[in-house]
Design a protein around this motif. Structure first.
Motif, PDB file in Angstrom:
ATOM      1  N   ARG A 111       0.882  -1.075  -0.038  1.00  0.00           N
ATOM      2  CA  ARG A 111       0.128   0.025  -0.052  1.00  0.00           C
ATOM      3  C   ARG A 111       0.893   1.218  -0.029  1.00  0.00           C
ATOM      4  N   ASP A 112       2.078   1.397   0.904  1.00  0.00           N
ATOM      5  CA  ASP A 112       2.898   2.536   0.883  1.00  0.00           C
ATOM      6  C   ASP A 112       3.582   2.569  -0.442  1.00  0.00           C
ATOM      7  N   GLU A 113       3.869   1.623  -1.324  1.00  0.00           N
ATOM      8  CA  GLU A 113       4.437   1.883  -2.593  1.00  0.00           C
ATOM      9  C   GLU A 113       3.037   2.431  -3.624  1.00  0.00           C
ATOM     10  N   LYS A 114       2.076   1.928  -3.268  1.00  0.00           N
ATOM     11  CA  LYS A 114       1.025   2.334  -4.356  1.00  0.00           C
ATOM     12  C   LYS A 114       0.880   3.803  -4.013  1.00  0.00           C
ATOM     13  N   ILE A 115       1.014   4.469  -2.666  1.00  0.00           N
ATOM     14  CA  ILE A 115       0.819   5.724  -2.580  1.00  0.00           C
ATOM     15  C   ILE A 115       1.981   6.403  -3.066  1.00  0.00           C
ATOM     16  N   MET A 116       3.210   5.970  -3.053  1.00  0.00           N
ATOM     17  CA  MET A 116       4.454   6.378  -3.685  1.00  0.00           C
ATOM     18  C   MET A 116       4.349   6.494  -5.188  1.00  0.00           C
ATOM     19  N   LEU A 117       3.514   5.477  -5.542  1.00  0.00           N
ATOM     20  CA  LEU A 117       3.647   5.483  -7.005  1.00  0.00           C
ATOM     21  C   LEU A 117       2.341   6.508  -7.726  1.00  0.00           C
ATOM     22  N   LEU A 118       1.451   6.484  -6.991  1.00  0.00           N
ATOM     23  CA  LEU A 118       0.103   7.289  -7.358  1.00  0.00           C
ATOM     24  C   LEU A 118      -0.264   8.732  -6.644  1.00  0.00           C
ATOM     25  N   GLY A 119       0.167   8.563  -5.509  1.00  0.00           N
ATOM     26  CA  GLY A 119      -0.366   9.479  -4.412  1.00  0.00           C
ATOM     27  C   GLY A 119      -1.745   9.209  -3.604  1.00  0.00           C
ATOM     28  N   LYS A 120      -1.549   9.351  -2.599  1.00  0.00           N
ATOM     29  CA  LYS A 120      -2.741   8.900  -1.385  1.00  0.00           C
ATOM     30  C   LYS A 120      -4.042   9.215  -1.942  1.00  0.00           C
ATOM     31  N   LYS A 121      -4.320  10.397  -2.621  1.00  0.00           N
ATOM     32  CA  LYS A 121      -5.479  10.829  -3.226  1.00  0.00           C
ATOM     33  C   LYS A 121      -6.091   9.923  -4.098  1.00  0.00           C
ATOM     34  N   ILE A 122      -5.155   9.521  -5.142  1.00  0.00           N
ATOM     35  CA  ILE A 122      -5.647   8.397  -6.318  1.00  0.00           C
ATOM     36  C   ILE A 122      -6.043   7.254  -5.595  1.00  0.00           C
ATOM     37  N   VAL A 123      -5.099   6.700  -4.849  1.00  0.00           N
ATOM     38  CA  VAL A 123      -5.091   5.251  -4.269  1.00  0.00           C
ATOM     39  C   VAL A 123      -6.545   5.255  -3.418  1.00  0.00           C
ATOM     40  N   GLU A 124      -7.083   6.215  -2.799  1.00  0.00           N
ATOM     41  CA  GLU A 124      -8.340   6.410  -2.258  1.00  0.00           C
ATOM     42  C   GLU A 124      -9.389   6.407  -2.904  1.00  0.00           C
ATOM     43  N   LYS A 125      -9.415   6.881  -4.022  1.00  0.00           N
ATOM     44  CA  LYS A 125     -10.498   7.237  -4.823  1.00  0.00           C
ATOM     45  C   LYS A 125     -10.743   6.380  -6.051  1.00  0.00           C
ATOM     46  N   ILE A 126      -9.537   5.796  -6.609  1.00  0.00           N
ATOM     47  CA  ILE A 126      -9.734   4.875  -7.599  1.00  0.00           C
ATOM     48  C   ILE A 126      -9.537   3.575  -7.362  1.00  0.00           C
ATOM     49  N   LYS A 127     -10.239   2.719  -8.026  1.00  0.00           N
ATOM     50  CA  LYS A 127     -10.055   1.281  -7.590  1.00  0.00           C
ATOM     51  C   LYS A 127      -8.703   0.733  -8.066  1.00  0.00           C
ATOM     52  N   CYS A 128      -7.635   0.137  -7.414  1.00  0.00           N
ATOM     53  CA  CYS A 128      -6.396  -0.122  -7.863  1.00  0.00           C
ATOM     54  C   CYS A 128      -6.199  -1.724  -7.614  1.00  0.00           C
ATOM     55  N   ILE A 129      -5.787  -2.274  -8.630  1.00  0.00           N
ATOM     56  CA  ILE A 129      -5.604  -3.892  -8.775  1.00  0.00           C
ATOM     57  C   ILE A 129      -4.175  -4.233  -8.977  1.00  0.00           C
ATOM     58  N   ASP A 130      -3.614  -5.065  -8.335  1.00  0.00           N
ATOM     59  CA  ASP A 130      -2.262  -5.583  -8.616  1.00  0.00           C
ATOM     60  C   ASP A 130      -2.597  -6.833  -9.485  1.00  0.00           C
ATOM     61  N   HIS A 131      -1.855  -6.678 -10.926  1.00  0.00           N
ATOM     62  CA  HIS A 131      -1.932  -7.756 -11.689  1.00  0.00           C
ATOM     63  C   HIS A 131      -1.211  -8.927 -11.163  1.00  0.00           C
ATOM     64  N   ASP A 132      -1.766  -9.878 -11.366  1.00  0.00           N
ATOM     65  CA  ASP A 132      -1.345 -11.524 -10.870  1.00  0.00           C
ATOM     66  C   ASP A 132      -1.208 -12.315 -11.851  1.00  0.00           C
ATOM     67  N   ALA A 133       0.019 -12.407 -12.396  1.00  0.00           N
ATOM     68  CA  ALA A 133      -0.031 -13.249 -13.782  1.00  0.00           C
ATOM     69  C   ALA A 133      -0.558 -14.645 -13.805  1.00  0.00           C
ATOM     70  N   LYS A 134      -0.665 -15.118 -12.424  1.00  0.00           N
ATOM     71  CA  LYS A 134      -1.198 -16.389 -12.203  1.00  0.00           C
ATOM     72  C   LYS A 134      -2.869 -16.665 -12.185  1.00  0.00           C
ATOM     73  N   GLN A 135      -3.648 -15.386 -11.964  1.00  0.00           N
ATOM     74  CA  GLN A 135      -5.003 -15.447 -11.597  1.00  0.00           C
ATOM     75  C   GLN A 135      -5.691 -14.516 -12.780  1.00  0.00           C
ATOM     76  N   LYS A 136      -6.686 -14.937 -12.893  1.00  0.00           N
ATOM     77  CA  LYS A 136      -7.952 -14.197 -13.778  1.00  0.00           C
ATOM     78  C   LYS A 136      -7.417 -13.932 -15.030  1.00  0.00           C
ATOM     79  N   GLN A 137      -6.749 -14.786 -15.760  1.00  0.00           N
ATOM     80  CA  GLN A 137      -6.312 -14.601 -17.166  1.00  0.00           C
ATOM     81  C   GLN A 137      -7.241 -15.390 -18.284  1.00  0.00           C
ATOM     82  N   LYS A 138      -7.390 -14.656 -19.420  1.00  0.00           N
ATOM     83  CA  LYS A 138      -8.133 -14.947 -20.476  1.00  0.00           C
ATOM     84  C   LYS A 138      -7.342 -15.154 -21.651  1.00  0.00           C
ATOM     85  N   TYR A 139      -7.541 -16.282 -22.328  1.00  0.00           N
ATOM     86  CA  TYR A 139      -6.705 -16.566 -23.562  1.00  0.00           C
ATOM     87  C   TYR A 139      -7.484 -15.788 -24.710  1.00  0.00           C
TER      88      TYR A 139
END
Length: 416
Positions: A111-139
Motif C-alpha cells: 500500500r505504501d508503494e502504491k501511494i508512492m507511485l500514485l499519491g494517496k488521493k488517487i489510491v483512495e478514490k480509484i479502484k487499484c488492482i495488482d496484476h497477478d500473472a497466475k490469476q484471472k487470465q483470459k486467452y
C-alpha cells in the motif's frame, strides 16, 4: 585519484579511481528536464500522435489505466491526475476507471508503494488492482511467434486500455514503454515465459537499443494489438528522473517518437573499450534487486573488452529478487547459469547472457552477503576500495577503466 559519487539505492557511494587509468566516463548526453511537468504532460495529451482521447472515449466507456510498478521510475503520480481530469471532462466518471499495476511476474506492490507511485488521493478514490500473472487470465489468441496470449480479465473487461510508462533502454526488448504495458505488464505466466524465452534463440537481435527485427519486441506489440491497447502516455526522464519529453497517442507511433528522444540522451558513442567498467545501476528503483540491476551490467558489456571485469554498484535491498535466479546462480560459471536456465525453461538469467558469452568477471558491491555471492560466479566485495582493488588485481596494473554512473539507462555505442 579521481572520486566519483555513484548512486546506490537512495544514497551515494564515493569511489576513488586512479586518474591515469580512466579511459571513458560515460554520462547521458545533455538534456533539460521540464520545469513545469504538468504542462508538458498536458501538451502531449492535447497534441496526441494519431487519435485523441475525445475520439476514442465516450462518457459510457470503462477505462483501464496501466501504470508501472515499483521497479520503474515512471512518475505516474503526475500523469494519472491529468488523465483523470481529461477523462472527467469527456464525461467519464471516476467509478468507471480502474488502475491495474503492470507487475508482469513481479511481486505485488505494498500500500505504501502504491501511494508512492500514485499519491494517496488517487489510491483512495480509484479502484487499484495488482496484476497477478497466475490469476484471472483470459486467452485471446496467438502471435505470429506462436506465443499464446493470456491477459488479465480485469483489463480485457474495459473498453479502453491506456498504458502509462517511461521509455528507457531495455536489456532484451530494446526499450521499455509502449506495448510492454500489456506484455509482460498484464499478461499471464505462459505468455511472459514464451515471449522472454526468445532471449536464448535470438541473442544478437534481443539486446538493448534494438527495435527493428527484435522478435521479443515484435511479439509484445502483436500481443498489445490483440489485447486492444488503445493509447499510451509515456515519458522520457533525465538522469535526475525529471521529465524531458512526453508522448501520447497511438501505442506504436507515439512510442517510436519517444524512443528518438531516448536515443539522443542515452546512446553515447565511444571510441575504445576498457579492461574494467565501474558501473552504477543508477540507484533506486533500478537496483531494488539483482534481477533488475543486471540490466546495468548488460549495458556495461557494450563498453568492455572480451574477458574484462565489471564492478557493479547495486544496493539490492530485496536481494536477488527472483527465487528462480537465486537457484540458477548457485553455479560455478556464467555459462552454467545460462545453460541451466535454458534447459529449465527459465529466462531469469537474461542479464547474464553477454557476460557469459564474453567471458566477463563481475565484482558486486551490494547488500547481498559475501557468503551468498561466494556460492555464485559473482565476486563479492565489502566496499568500493576492495572492489576496485580486486578488479585491478584481476586485469593487471596496466588496466584501463571506464566509469558508467547511470549504466541502467546509458548505452555505449562502439563502431570499429
Amino acid at each position: 585519484m579521481t572520486t566519483f559519487y555513484l548512486n546506490y539505492g537512495k544514497t551515494q557511494i564515493g569511489v576513488e579511481i586512479p586518474e591515469q587509468k580512466i579511459l571513458n566516463v560515460i554520462m547521458p548526453n545533455p538534456s533539460h528536464g521540464k520545469r513545469d511537468k504538468e504542462e508538458e504532460i498536458k501538451r502531449a495529451i492535447m497534441n496526441p500522435i494519431s487519435a485523441s482521447l475525445e475520439e476514442i472515449v465516450t462518457p459510457q466507456s470503462s477505462i483501464a489505466l496501466l501504470p508501472s510498478d515499483i521497479t520503474r521510475p515512471c512518475p505516474s503520480y503526475n500523469i494519472i491526475p491529468i488523465l483523470l481530469r481529461e477523462l472527467n471532462s469527456i464525461g467519464v466518471k471516476d467509478e468507471r476507471v480502474k488502475i491495474v499495476f503492470t507487475n508482469g511476474l513481479h511481486r505485488r506492490n505494498t500500500r505504501d508503494e502504491k501511494i508512492m507511485l500514485l499519491g494517496k488521493k488517487i489510491v483512495e478514490k480509484i479502484k487499484c488492482i495488482d496484476h497477478d500473472a497466475k490469476q484471472k487470465q483470459k486467452y485471446i489468441g496467438d502471435t505470429s511467434h506462436h506465443t499464446p496470449v493470456y491477459i488479465n480479465s480485469d483489463v480485457l473487461d474495459c473498453d479502453i486500455k491506456i498504458g502509462i510508462a517511461n521509455i528507457d533502454i531495455h536489456v532484451f526488448a530494446g526499450y521499455s514503454g509502449g506495448a510492454k504495458s500489456i506484455l509482460p505488464g498484464v499478461s499471464g505466466v505462459e505468455t511472459i515465459v514464451k515471449n522472454h524465452y526468445m532471449i536464448y534463440e535470438y541473442f544478437d537481435r534481443t539486446r538493448s537499443g534494438i527495435l527493428e527485427g527484435n522478435p521479443i519486441r515484435e511479439d509484445m506489440e502483436e500481443a498489445a494489438k490483440l489485447a486492444g491497447l488503445d493509447y499510451i502516455v509515456n515519458v522520457v526522464l533525465d538522469d535526475k528522473k525529471k521529465i524531458v519529453t512526453t508522448v501520447a497517442g497511438d501505442p506504436l507511433r507515439a512510442h517510436r517518437r519517444g524512443v528518438e528522444t531516448c536515443d539522443r540522451i542515452y546512446k553515447v558513442p565511444i571510441r575504445e573499450k576498457a579492461d574494467i567498467v565501474v558501473a552504477s545501476a543508477g540507484g533506486f528503483p533500478k537496483d531494488i534487486n539483482l534481477y533488475q540491476a543486471t540490466k546495468a551490467m548488460d549495458n556495461s558489456t557494450f563498453a568492455i573488452k572480451n574477458g574484462g571485469t565489471i564492478v557493479l554498484f547495486a544496493e539490492c535491498p530485496e536481494g536477488v529478487g527472483s527465487e528462480e535466479l537465486d537457484r540458477l546462480l548457485n553455479s560455478k560459471s556464467w555459462e552454467e547459469v545460462i545453460q541451466k536456465g535454458k534447459d529449465g525453461g527459465s529466462y531469469a538469467p537474461y542479464g547474464f547472457r553477454a557476460v557469459a558469452k564474453m567471458g566477463i568477471k563481475v565484482v558486486l558491491i551490494s547488500s547481498i552477503s559475501i557468503e551468498k555471492t561466494a556460492r555464485t560466479p559473482i565476486i563479492g566485495a565489502r566496499d568500493a576500495k576492495e572492489a576496485i582493488e580486486k578488479a585491478i588485481q584481476i586485469e593487471g596494473e596496466g588496466a584501463t577503466i571506464t566509469v558508467m554512473p547511470f549504466a541502467g539507462s546509458t548505452l555505449p555505442t562502439y563502431d570499429v
